[in-house]
Enzyme design. Structure first.
Site, PDB file in Angstrom:
ATOM      1  N   ARG A  61       0.723  -1.350   0.033  1.00 50.65           N
ATOM      2  CA  ARG A  61       0.115  -0.001  -0.045  1.00 50.65           C
ATOM      3  C   ARG A  61       0.748   1.159   0.095  1.00 50.65           C
ATOM      4  O   ARG A  61       0.435   2.419  -0.552  1.00 50.65           O
ATOM      5  CB  ARG A  61      -0.951  -0.187   1.102  1.00 50.65           C
ATOM      6  CG  ARG A  61      -1.769   1.183   1.223  1.00 50.65           C
ATOM      7  CD  ARG A  61      -3.111   0.655   1.933  1.00 50.65           C
ATOM      8  NE  ARG A  61      -4.077   1.797   2.024  1.00 50.65           N
ATOM      9  CZ  ARG A  61      -4.561   2.303   2.956  1.00 50.65           C
ATOM     10  NH1 ARG A  61      -3.939   2.462   4.152  1.00 50.65           N
ATOM     11  NH2 ARG A  61      -5.430   3.247   2.634  1.00 50.65           N
ATOM     12  N   HIS A  65       0.426   4.407  -2.531  1.00 49.16           N
ATOM     13  CA  HIS A  65       0.297   5.804  -2.155  1.00 49.16           C
ATOM     14  C   HIS A  65       1.475   6.468  -2.637  1.00 49.16           C
ATOM     15  O   HIS A  65       1.398   7.978  -3.045  1.00 49.16           O
ATOM     16  CB  HIS A  65       0.190   5.799  -0.709  1.00 49.16           C
ATOM     17  CG  HIS A  65      -1.390   5.473  -0.170  1.00 49.16           C
ATOM     18  ND1 HIS A  65      -1.677   6.011   0.935  1.00 49.16           N
ATOM     19  CD2 HIS A  65      -2.260   4.758  -1.007  1.00 49.16           C
ATOM     20  CE1 HIS A  65      -2.787   5.679   1.219  1.00 49.16           C
ATOM     21  NE2 HIS A  65      -3.293   4.841   0.308  1.00 49.16           N
ATOM     22  N   ASN A  93      -3.501   8.739   5.283  1.00 52.48           N
ATOM     23  CA  ASN A  93      -2.393   7.921   5.483  1.00 52.48           C
ATOM     24  C   ASN A  93      -2.956   6.635   5.890  1.00 52.48           C
ATOM     25  O   ASN A  93      -2.311   5.649   5.713  1.00 52.48           O
ATOM     26  CB  ASN A  93      -1.302   8.383   6.324  1.00 52.48           C
ATOM     27  CG  ASN A  93      -1.722   8.571   7.594  1.00 52.48           C
ATOM     28  OD1 ASN A  93      -2.483   7.706   8.167  1.00 52.48           O
ATOM     29  ND2 ASN A  93      -1.159   9.212   8.463  1.00 52.48           N
ATOM     30  N   HIS A 190      -5.931  -5.884  -2.368  1.00 48.80           N
ATOM     31  CA  HIS A 190      -6.830  -5.951  -1.191  1.00 48.80           C
ATOM     32  C   HIS A 190      -7.106  -7.361  -0.830  1.00 48.80           C
ATOM     33  O   HIS A 190      -7.708  -7.692  -0.032  1.00 48.80           O
ATOM     34  CB  HIS A 190      -8.260  -5.094  -1.218  1.00 48.80           C
ATOM     35  CG  HIS A 190      -7.960  -3.627  -1.511  1.00 48.80           C
ATOM     36  ND1 HIS A 190      -9.150  -2.816  -1.605  1.00 48.80           N
ATOM     37  CD2 HIS A 190      -7.069  -2.971  -1.084  1.00 48.80           C
ATOM     38  CE1 HIS A 190      -8.881  -1.642  -1.600  1.00 48.80           C
ATOM     39  NE2 HIS A 190      -7.375  -1.501  -1.330  1.00 48.80           N
TER      40      HIS A 190
END
Ligand code: HEM
Ligand SMILES: *[C@@H]1O[C@H](CO)[C@@H](O)[C@H](O)[C@H]1NC(C)=O
Ligand SMILES: *[C@@H]1O[C@H](CO)[C@@H](O)[C@H](O)[C@H]1NC(C)=O
Length: 319
Positions: A61, A65, A93, A190
């Site tokens: 992740r 980001h 975040n 995911h």
């Protein structure tokens, strides 16, 4: 005339090379300057994940980001200072985890080959190693990214929120050059990790003017989610039954309306992407192949090269 044309052609070639961001990156980037770079990162990630396998999700992740904001330039790692609030301190975040693993790898790399390996490359390599550690596909990535000097909290509004529908997700990912299929494949990340109640509780009551609960959510699974939320906004719900294994369970859950986030279930609810979800649910190898290709592509988003960036000494602050 002839020369001018030739120069023009060369310029176009150079500029398009720079635009796609892959110019100057290569698989063997550190082969002379830091031949053990890949090995050091891999060993560091493996050691950390053996003691806490849930951090694989955090590392993957983190790379996402990083790449979606300012390009893959380790902007995600910068700590806020008294003059600047960094990406890190945004509510978006959302439980990013694994910063210590990057610091650990960086420290070892600085001992082996000081000032050579960028934090942006470490994040990209760590995500790749985390995918493999968790049982996902093995893939090689080009290296040579430079670290950026900017990290601003405002940029985090360019991350996809969990209430986006398929059309909105397709539009946002298209802005980064991704197809709908690549967006669905990337969402397959995911398969690892958790979401907190605050990311999905809007599905459970007062959903919209005609529904109390989200109609795309299985009614029994809605009870499971409500039960999770009874422990508070930070209570965690795993995306699928195997939070530490990289597999296609996530897509199987979507076909049963067991998606945790609205933005997960919309991929099956929408006719635009349902066939892709079905294909990945039926064929894990196909998901793995598309996922690894999309990850390599994601890792090349707006990368900085040469003097557009630097190799940070400490991943948490610009030099
Ligand atoms: C398609 C749009 C996406 C949306 C709307 C989205 C949204 C979210 C949200 C809301 C969470 C839970 C955060 C929390 O509640 O703490 C989450 C977790 C996560 N996301 Fe995404 N995400 C998307 C795409 C991606 C992509 C492309 C990747 C990586 C390639 C990714 C990797 C992860 C991982 C691994 C977790 C679990 C983190 C953990 O357990 O620490 N996501 N995402
Ligand atoms: C995430 O942001 C919150 C503020 O919204 C901050 O308190 C927290 O320390 C940040 N998390 C990380 C890992 O930086
Ligand atoms: C997706 O959301 C947008 C913005 O709320 C809305 O305009 C659009 O109609 C939605 N699309 C679908 C297919 O539900």
């Amino acid at each position: 005339m002839g020369i001018a044309k030739l120069v023009g052609v060369i310029l176009v070639v150079i500029l398009s090379g720079m635009r796609n961001g892959a110019y100057g990156l290569s698989m063997s980037y550190y082969i002379m300057s830091c031949p053990l770079a890949d090995l050091i990162v891999k060993n560091t990630v493996n050691r950390a994940l053996r003691s806490d396998p849930t951090l694989a999700a955090g590392l993957i992740r983190m790379h996402f980001h990083d790449c979606f904001l300012q390009g893959c330039d380790a902007s995600v790692l910068i700590d806020s200072t008294k003059d600047n609030t960094a990406e890190k301190d945004s509510p978006a975040n959302l439980s990013l985890r694994g910063y210590e693993i990057i610091d650990d790898a960086k420290q070892q790399l600085e001992q082996q080959c000081p000032g050579v390996v960028s934090c942006a490359d470490i994040v990209a390599m760590a995500a790749r190693d985390a995918v493999f550690f968790a049982g996902g596909p093995v893939y090689e990535i080009p290296k040579g990214r430079k670290d950026g000097r900017i990290s601003k909290i405002e940029d985090t509004r360019n991350l996809p929120p969990p209430f986006f529908n398929t059309s909105q997700l397709i539009t946002m990912f298209a802005q980064h050059g991704f197809s709908a299929q690549e967006m669905v494949a990337l969402s397959g990340a995911h398969t690892l990790g958790v979401a907190r109640c605050s990311s999905f509780k809007f599905r459970l009551s007062n959903f919209d003017s005609t529904h109390d609960t989200d109609p795309t959510l299985d009614s029994n699974f809605a009870k499971t989610l409500s039960k999770t939320c009874s422990a508070g906004d930070n209570a965690e719900q795993t995306f699928d039954a195997t939070r530490n294994s990289f597999d296609n369970d996530y897509f199987n859950e979507l076909t049963r309306s067991f998606g945790v986030l609205f933005s997960d279930q919309t991929l099956y609810a929408s006719a635009r992407t349902r066939s892709i979800v079905n294909a990945y649910a039926m064929n894990q190898a196909r998901f793995f192949l598309d996922f690894q290709q999309a990850m390599v592509k994601m890792g090349l988003l707006d990368v900085k090269e040469g003097s557009n960036g630097e190799v940070r000494e400490n991943c948490r602050k610009v030099n």
